[in-house]
Design a protein around this motif. Structure first.
Motif, PDB file in Angstrom:
ATOM      1  N   GLU A  42       0.821  -1.205   0.000  1.00 57.78           N
ATOM      2  CA  GLU A  42       0.000   0.000   0.000  1.00 57.78           C
ATOM      3  C   GLU A  42       0.863   1.266   0.000  1.00 57.78           C
ATOM      4  O   GLU A  42       0.560   2.231  -0.709  1.00 57.78           O
ATOM      5  N   ASP A 203      -7.143  -9.037   7.185  1.00 54.90           N
ATOM      6  CA  ASP A 203      -7.379  -9.834   5.986  1.00 54.90           C
ATOM      7  C   ASP A 203      -8.367 -10.975   6.212  1.00 54.90           C
ATOM      8  O   ASP A 203      -8.769 -11.638   5.259  1.00 54.90           O
ATOM      9  N   THR A 207     -14.450  -8.310   3.076  1.00 56.60           N
ATOM     10  CA  THR A 207     -14.335  -7.035   2.354  1.00 56.60           C
ATOM     11  C   THR A 207     -12.872  -6.617   2.211  1.00 56.60           C
ATOM     12  O   THR A 207     -12.465  -6.103   1.161  1.00 56.60           O
ATOM     13  N   SER A 208     -12.073  -6.842   3.257  1.00 59.18           N
ATOM     14  CA  SER A 208     -10.655  -6.501   3.207  1.00 59.18           C
ATOM     15  C   SER A 208      -9.919  -7.375   2.204  1.00 59.18           C
ATOM     16  O   SER A 208      -9.034  -6.906   1.478  1.00 59.18           O
ATOM     17  N   LYS A 211     -10.821  -6.189  -1.374  1.00 57.66           N
ATOM     18  CA  LYS A 211     -10.139  -4.927  -1.647  1.00 57.66           C
ATOM     19  C   LYS A 211      -8.664  -5.166  -1.909  1.00 57.66           C
ATOM     20  O   LYS A 211      -8.081  -4.571  -2.836  1.00 57.66           O
ATOM     21  N   ARG A 212      -8.059  -6.048  -1.128  1.00 56.06           N
ATOM     22  CA  ARG A 212      -6.626  -6.310  -1.294  1.00 56.06           C
ATOM     23  C   ARG A 212      -6.335  -6.987  -2.626  1.00 56.06           C
ATOM     24  O   ARG A 212      -5.319  -6.731  -3.257  1.00 56.06           O
ATOM     25  N   LEU A 214      -7.918  -6.525  -5.392  1.00 53.70           N
ATOM     26  CA  LEU A 214      -7.982  -5.485  -6.421  1.00 53.70           C
ATOM     27  C   LEU A 214      -6.723  -4.622  -6.402  1.00 53.70           C
ATOM     28  O   LEU A 214      -6.168  -4.290  -7.458  1.00 53.70           O
ATOM     29  N   VAL A 215      -6.273  -4.262  -5.201  1.00 55.41           N
ATOM     30  CA  VAL A 215      -5.053  -3.460  -5.069  1.00 55.41           C
ATOM     31  C   VAL A 215      -3.856  -4.236  -5.613  1.00 55.41           C
ATOM     32  O   VAL A 215      -2.987  -3.671  -6.299  1.00 55.41           O
TER      33      VAL A 215
END
Length: 227
Positions: A42, A203, A207-208, A211-212, A214-215
């Protein structure tokens, strides 16, 4: 020679947890503060166009990958290194070392909520960790430029006789803080964890995890484009 990878011109050491621990133990026996940074995916994504941040990361004594996605993006094929990084083995070993040797930790975070999450994460890693103080630096309020506020935090750290500062501040705040105050801090080790300390617990949330994922895709695309 230590093998290194370069992600967005940030050099990261690719060493096993045991070798990293040997360096960390050496730091703990030193007379002045040494710095360790666990760089997160990140942070690299957020600051990859920030030359000042890159310069300050390069000034750390030991820079390690904080997530396996960094090694995967660099196409590292060392299975043991990938596994150790994914398991946060160095961080676990270092915290165990601090607990076993009765070393004291001072925590820095960007909010009271993050401070609580960090304390909970530390307890999950090792319940015997000695936290002797903590402080919140609100980056959105410009507190890093408040000389009196930062001077008070440095005095509190030194007064606590902490052996190690553990920062879960976001980038570039944690790099700015240690760069500004390194000569004033009377501890053995500064370890900048950013989001790495709490991530393994976050993690677990669906949802986390989504999202991770996708990142991670965007991160790998940007690294491949750079190369």
């Amino acid at each position: 020679m230590t093998e290194k990878i370069s992600i967005f011109d940030v050099e990261i050491s690719c060493i096993k947890a045991k070798e990293a621990m040997m360096q960390a133990i050496g730091f703990m026996k030193g007379d002045s503060v040494n710095t360790i940074e666990l760089v997160s995916m990140e942070s690299l994504m957020k600051e990859h166009e920030n030359p000042e941040w890159k310069k300050k990361v390069s000034m750390q004594d030991l820079v390690l990958p904080g997530s396996v996605e960094i090694l995967e993006a660099a196409k590292t094929d060392d299975a043991r290194l990938l596994r150790e990084t994914d398991d946060k083995l160095f961080l676990r070993m270092f915290l165990k070392y601090l607990q076993k040797n009765h070393h004291k930790i001072y925590l820095l975070a960007a909010s009271q909520e993050e401070l609580v999450k960090a304390e909970e994460a530390l307890a999950r890693y090792n319940q015997g960790i000695r936290v002797v103080g903590d402080a919140v630096i609100h980056p959105e309020d410009g507190e890093l430029t408040d000389a009196d506020r930062i001077h008070g935090i440095v005095n509190a750290v030194n007064g606590s006789e902490a052996d190690c500062i553990l920062s879960v501040l976001p980038s570039p705040v944690q790099e700015d803080f240690i760069e500004q105050n390194r000569a004033l801090i009377d501890t053995r080790v500064w370890i900048g964890c950013g989001s790495v300390l709490m991530r393994s617990f976050d993690d677990r949330k669906m949802t986390s995890r989504i999202k991770r994922m996708l990142v991670k895709k965007v991160f790998r695309y940007k690294v491949e484009k750079q190369n």
